[in-house]
Design a protein around this motif. Sequence first.
Motif, short mmCIF file in Angstrom:
data_model
loop_
_atom_site.label_atom_id
_atom_site.label_comp_id
_atom_site.label_asym_id
_atom_site.label_seq_id
_atom_site.Cartn_x
_atom_site.Cartn_y
_atom_site.Cartn_z
N ASP A 45 -17.10 22.19 -27.98
CA ASP A 45 -16.58 23.55 -27.93
C ASP A 45 -16.11 23.98 -26.54
OD1 ASP A 45 -16.82 24.22 -30.65
OD2 ASP A 45 -18.96 24.65 -30.39
N ASP A 46 -16.72 23.42 -25.49
CA ASP A 46 -16.47 23.93 -24.15
C ASP A 46 -15.80 22.97 -23.19
OD1 ASP A 46 -17.71 26.41 -24.81
OD2 ASP A 46 -19.67 25.46 -24.56
N PRO A 79 -8.41 17.91 -26.80
CA PRO A 79 -8.67 19.28 -26.35
C PRO A 79 -10.00 19.82 -26.89
CG PRO A 79 -6.48 19.09 -27.33
CD PRO A 79 -7.21 17.82 -27.63
N GLN A 80 -10.62 20.67 -26.10
CA GLN A 80 -11.87 21.28 -26.55
C GLN A 80 -11.69 21.95 -27.90
OE1 GLN A 80 -12.50 23.95 -23.19
NE2 GLN A 80 -12.08 25.71 -24.49
N GLY A 81 -12.72 21.85 -28.72
CA GLY A 81 -12.70 22.47 -30.03
C GLY A 81 -12.03 21.63 -31.12
N GLN A 82 -11.37 20.53 -30.75
CA GLN A 82 -10.67 19.68 -31.71
C GLN A 82 -11.65 18.69 -32.34
OE1 GLN A 82 -7.21 19.31 -32.86
NE2 GLN A 82 -8.44 18.09 -34.27
N ILE A 83 -11.75 18.70 -33.65
CA ILE A 83 -12.60 17.73 -34.34
C ILE A 83 -11.93 16.37 -34.28
CG2 ILE A 83 -13.61 17.08 -36.56
CD1 ILE A 83 -13.80 20.12 -37.18
N HIS A 84 -12.71 15.36 -33.86
CA HIS A 84 -12.15 14.02 -33.66
C HIS A 84 -13.21 12.95 -33.91
CE1 HIS A 84 -14.07 15.06 -29.86
NE2 HIS A 84 -14.13 13.76 -29.57
N ASN A 104 -22.52 13.32 -25.86
CA ASN A 104 -21.39 12.54 -26.37
C ASN A 104 -21.19 12.75 -27.87
OD1 ASN A 104 -23.80 10.96 -26.88
ND2 ASN A 104 -22.47 9.22 -27.32
N THR A 105 -22.20 13.26 -28.54
CA THR A 105 -22.13 13.48 -29.98
C THR A 105 -21.64 14.88 -30.35
OG1 THR A 105 -24.47 14.06 -29.91
CG2 THR A 105 -23.91 11.79 -30.52
N GLY A 106 -21.35 15.71 -29.35
CA GLY A 106 -20.82 17.05 -29.61
C GLY A 106 -21.69 17.85 -30.55
N ASP A 107 -21.05 18.44 -31.55
CA ASP A 107 -21.75 19.31 -32.50
C ASP A 107 -22.21 18.58 -33.76
OD1 ASP A 107 -19.33 18.82 -33.74
OD2 ASP A 107 -19.03 20.90 -34.37
N SER A 108 -22.25 17.26 -33.74
CA SER A 108 -22.53 16.46 -34.94
C SER A 108 -23.96 16.56 -35.45
CB SER A 108 -22.22 14.99 -34.67
OG SER A 108 -23.18 14.46 -33.76
#
Length: 118
Positions: A45-46, A79-84, A104-108
């Motif tokens: 997100d950030d 880009p931030q916020g992009q699901i990938h 490294n796992t973000g919001d997963s």
Amino acid sequence: MHKINLAEKLSQFSSHWDPHVIANYNGNDVMVVKFQGAFLFHKHDDTDDFFLVLDGAVTMDYDNAPSVTFGPGELLIVPQGQIHRPRADQEARVLLIEPKGEANTGDSGLAPAPKPHI
């Protein structure tokens, strides 16, 4: 103030999806990692995500855009916020840059890699 040999650093581990910090730069971790198979879909997100392929090929899958494949000497910034989701059919060696402490796992929901310094 010393040089860092990326091949030497990459030879120190064989695990996949396990980033290793090789330097710090303006509050960012500079890391090397080996990809093989598919990671999981996630987002940050950030912060943007920086990927530079050193060897092999990486495909970046998106939830709302066509996938992009990139190879040695090519970089991609998510880009931030992009699901990938990064994936590699064969082992790929990648340089990553992200803010110190960024999971490294973000919001997963998956526990992040420990990111040891080598």
